[in-house]
Design a protein around this motif. Sequence first.
Motif, PDB file in Angstrom:
ATOM      1  N   ASP A  27      -2.488 -11.495   5.689  1.00 36.56           N
ATOM      2  CA  ASP A  27      -3.715 -11.371   5.219  1.00 36.56           C
ATOM      3  C   ASP A  27      -4.335 -10.177   5.700  1.00 36.56           C
ATOM      4  OD1 ASP A  27      -4.160 -13.907   3.851  1.00 36.56           O
ATOM      5  OD2 ASP A  27      -5.246 -14.730   5.467  1.00 36.56           O
ATOM      6  N   ARG A  28      -3.943  -9.560   6.881  1.00 36.35           N
ATOM      7  CA  ARG A  28      -4.078  -8.429   7.361  1.00 36.35           C
ATOM      8  C   ARG A  28      -3.366  -7.346   6.348  1.00 36.35           C
ATOM      9  NH1 ARG A  28      -3.666 -10.811  12.304  1.00 36.35           N
ATOM     10  NH2 ARG A  28      -1.522 -10.019  12.713  1.00 36.35           N
ATOM     11  N   ASP A  29      -2.213  -7.509   6.040  1.00 38.19           N
ATOM     12  CA  ASP A  29      -1.517  -6.559   5.262  1.00 38.19           C
ATOM     13  C   ASP A  29      -2.209  -6.470   4.068  1.00 38.19           C
ATOM     14  OD1 ASP A  29       0.240  -6.011   6.952  1.00 38.19           O
ATOM     15  OD2 ASP A  29       1.842  -7.424   6.335  1.00 38.19           O
ATOM     16  N   ARG A  30      -2.754  -7.726   3.375  1.00 39.08           N
ATOM     17  CA  ARG A  30      -3.421  -7.433   1.928  1.00 39.08           C
ATOM     18  C   ARG A  30      -4.889  -6.897   2.288  1.00 39.08           C
ATOM     19  NH1 ARG A  30      -1.002 -12.562   1.444  1.00 39.08           N
ATOM     20  NH2 ARG A  30      -2.817 -13.653   2.009  1.00 39.08           N
ATOM     21  N   ASP A  31      -5.439  -7.030   3.249  1.00 41.08           N
ATOM     22  CA  ASP A  31      -6.669  -6.216   3.636  1.00 41.08           C
ATOM     23  C   ASP A  31      -6.447  -4.801   3.558  1.00 41.08           C
ATOM     24  OD1 ASP A  31      -7.930  -8.767   3.506  1.00 41.08           O
ATOM     25  OD2 ASP A  31      -8.398  -8.876   5.737  1.00 41.08           O
ATOM     26  N   HIS A  32      -5.518  -4.481   4.433  1.00 44.02           N
ATOM     27  CA  HIS A  32      -5.202  -3.117   4.587  1.00 44.02           C
ATOM     28  C   HIS A  32      -4.748  -2.572   2.907  1.00 44.02           C
ATOM     29  CE1 HIS A  32      -3.589   0.733   6.286  1.00 44.02           C
ATOM     30  NE2 HIS A  32      -2.675   0.602   5.286  1.00 44.02           N
ATOM     31  N   ASP A  33      -4.132  -3.163   2.236  1.00 45.13           N
ATOM     32  CA  ASP A  33      -3.774  -2.633   0.826  1.00 45.13           C
ATOM     33  C   ASP A  33      -4.987  -2.622   0.243  1.00 45.13           C
ATOM     34  OD1 ASP A  33      -1.056  -2.613   1.324  1.00 45.13           O
ATOM     35  OD2 ASP A  33      -0.598  -4.562   0.497  1.00 45.13           O
ATOM     36  N   ARG A  34      -5.834  -3.663   0.047  1.00 44.96           N
ATOM     37  CA  ARG A  34      -7.215  -3.655  -0.542  1.00 44.96           C
ATOM     38  C   ARG A  34      -7.847  -2.294  -0.293  1.00 44.96           C
ATOM     39  NH1 ARG A  34      -8.551  -9.102   0.740  1.00 44.96           N
ATOM     40  NH2 ARG A  34      -6.857 -10.222   0.056  1.00 44.96           N
ATOM     41  N   ALA A  35      -8.074  -2.150   0.953  1.00 45.32           N
ATOM     42  CA  ALA A  35      -8.706  -0.966   1.487  1.00 45.32           C
ATOM     43  C   ALA A  35      -8.376   0.489   1.026  1.00 45.32           C
ATOM     44  CB  ALA A  35      -8.901  -0.846   2.756  1.00 45.32           C
ATOM     45  N   ARG A  36      -6.843   0.584   1.099  1.00 43.09           N
ATOM     46  CA  ARG A  36      -6.161   1.810   0.611  1.00 43.09           C
ATOM     47  C   ARG A  36      -6.558   1.982  -1.014  1.00 43.09           C
ATOM     48  NH1 ARG A  36      -0.895   1.351  -0.529  1.00 43.09           N
ATOM     49  NH2 ARG A  36      -0.600   0.093   1.143  1.00 43.09           N
ATOM     50  N   GLU A  37      -6.333   0.893  -1.733  1.00 40.34           N
ATOM     51  CA  GLU A  37      -6.438   1.151  -3.049  1.00 40.34           C
ATOM     52  C   GLU A  37      -8.045   1.491  -3.508  1.00 40.34           C
ATOM     53  OE1 GLU A  37      -5.218  -2.876  -4.538  1.00 40.34           O
ATOM     54  OE2 GLU A  37      -3.240  -2.326  -4.094  1.00 40.34           O
ATOM     55  N   ALA A  38      -9.029   0.814  -2.689  1.00 36.87           N
ATOM     56  CA  ALA A  38     -10.387   1.190  -3.117  1.00 36.87           C
ATOM     57  C   ALA A  38     -10.539   2.969  -2.565  1.00 36.87           C
ATOM     58  CB  ALA A  38     -11.239   0.283  -1.949  1.00 36.87           C
ATOM     59  N   LEU A  39      -9.837   3.373  -1.651  1.00 37.14           N
ATOM     60  CA  LEU A  39      -9.980   4.568  -1.027  1.00 37.14           C
ATOM     61  C   LEU A  39      -9.494   5.478  -2.405  1.00 37.14           C
ATOM     62  CD1 LEU A  39     -10.837   6.872   0.716  1.00 37.14           C
ATOM     63  CD2 LEU A  39      -8.631   6.542   1.644  1.00 37.14           C
ATOM     64  N   ILE A  40      -8.313   5.017  -2.985  1.00 35.57           N
ATOM     65  CA  ILE A  40      -7.394   5.717  -3.819  1.00 35.57           C
ATOM     66  C   ILE A  40      -8.454   6.029  -5.297  1.00 35.57           C
ATOM     67  CG2 ILE A  40      -5.520   5.880  -5.451  1.00 35.57           C
ATOM     68  CD1 ILE A  40      -3.764   4.721  -3.151  1.00 35.57           C
ATOM     69  N   ARG A  41      -9.181   4.707  -5.488  1.00 34.07           N
ATOM     70  CA  ARG A  41      -9.999   4.601  -6.812  1.00 34.07           C
ATOM     71  C   ARG A  41     -11.287   5.646  -6.481  1.00 34.07           C
ATOM     72  NH1 ARG A  41      -8.462  -0.836  -6.477  1.00 34.07           N
ATOM     73  NH2 ARG A  41     -10.264  -1.327  -5.451  1.00 34.07           N
ATOM     74  N   GLY A  42     -11.538   6.064  -5.287  1.00 33.12           N
ATOM     75  CA  GLY A  42     -12.764   6.699  -4.951  1.00 33.12           C
ATOM     76  C   GLY A  42     -13.965   5.855  -4.749  1.00 33.12           C
ATOM     77  N   GLU A  43     -13.733   4.355  -4.305  1.00 30.44           N
ATOM     78  CA  GLU A  43     -14.802   3.531  -4.378  1.00 30.44           C
ATOM     79  C   GLU A  43     -15.333   3.516  -2.708  1.00 30.44           C
ATOM     80  OE1 GLU A  43     -13.215  -0.342  -5.284  1.00 30.44           O
ATOM     81  OE2 GLU A  43     -13.075   0.239  -7.311  1.00 30.44           O
ATOM     82  N   ILE A  44     -14.509   4.121  -1.902  1.00 33.17           N
ATOM     83  CA  ILE A  44     -15.029   4.257  -0.456  1.00 33.17           C
ATOM     84  C   ILE A  44     -14.764   5.610   0.159  1.00 33.17           C
ATOM     85  CG2 ILE A  44     -14.981   1.606  -0.073  1.00 33.17           C
ATOM     86  CD1 ILE A  44     -12.240   2.200   1.359  1.00 33.17           C
ATOM     87  N   LEU A  45     -15.441   6.286   1.006  1.00 32.99           N
ATOM     88  CA  LEU A  45     -15.134   7.175   1.704  1.00 32.99           C
ATOM     89  C   LEU A  45     -14.072   6.971   2.832  1.00 32.99           C
ATOM     90  CD1 LEU A  45     -18.624   8.364   2.552  1.00 32.99           C
ATOM     91  CD2 LEU A  45     -17.006   9.510   0.746  1.00 32.99           C
ATOM     92  N   PRO A  46     -13.285   7.984   3.115  1.00 35.61           N
ATOM     93  CA  PRO A  46     -12.296   7.625   4.170  1.00 35.61           C
ATOM     94  C   PRO A  46     -12.918   7.708   5.515  1.00 35.61           C
ATOM     95  CG  PRO A  46     -12.323   9.827   3.480  1.00 35.61           C
ATOM     96  CD  PRO A  46     -13.236   9.196   2.699  1.00 35.61           C
ATOM     97  N   LEU A  47     -12.451   6.982   6.507  1.00 38.38           N
ATOM     98  CA  LEU A  47     -13.198   6.937   7.640  1.00 38.38           C
ATOM     99  C   LEU A  47     -13.244   8.189   8.547  1.00 38.38           C
ATOM    100  CD1 LEU A  47     -11.282   3.459   9.136  1.00 38.38           C
ATOM    101  CD2 LEU A  47     -13.759   3.948   8.920  1.00 38.38           C
ATOM    102  N   HIS A  48     -12.261   9.081   8.309  1.00 38.44           N
ATOM    103  CA  HIS A  48     -12.358  10.471   8.980  1.00 38.44           C
ATOM    104  C   HIS A  48     -13.462  10.965   8.595  1.00 38.44           C
ATOM    105  CE1 HIS A  48     -10.804  13.012   5.815  1.00 38.44           C
ATOM    106  NE2 HIS A  48     -10.079  12.048   5.445  1.00 38.44           N
ATOM    107  N   ALA A  49     -14.237  10.863   7.461  1.00 39.51           N
ATOM    108  CA  ALA A  49     -15.263  11.419   6.891  1.00 39.51           C
ATOM    109  C   ALA A  49     -16.475  10.651   7.554  1.00 39.51           C
ATOM    110  CB  ALA A  49     -15.338  11.284   5.372  1.00 39.51           C
TER     111      ALA A  49
END
Length: 107
Positions: A27-49
Amino acid sequence: MAMKPISVFLLVCLGLSAGLALPAAADRDRDHDRAREALIRGEILPLHAILPDLETQFGGRVIKVELEREKRRLVYELKLITPEGRIVEIEVDAATGAILDTEIEDD
């Protein structure tokens, strides 16, 4: 040499607990994948921002981050610890970086 009943019981328990841990890790791996995909799609800002401004504004450092979907938007849920040891919980709109809610835990 035959195994004692307690040894067999412990082995069974260890095997069961290891099997139960695997779905949680998946589940943690899937959550990480979903977050990365949302970042790639431009739906979220990166944490470093987002993190440097929060750490400066609240005078603490981040100790936990989660990305949750709330009411059709993605929200970063963060916990910071201040130099005084206080815990600050912050919800941030992951798309805009706007602070949605803050809570300081009482001692």
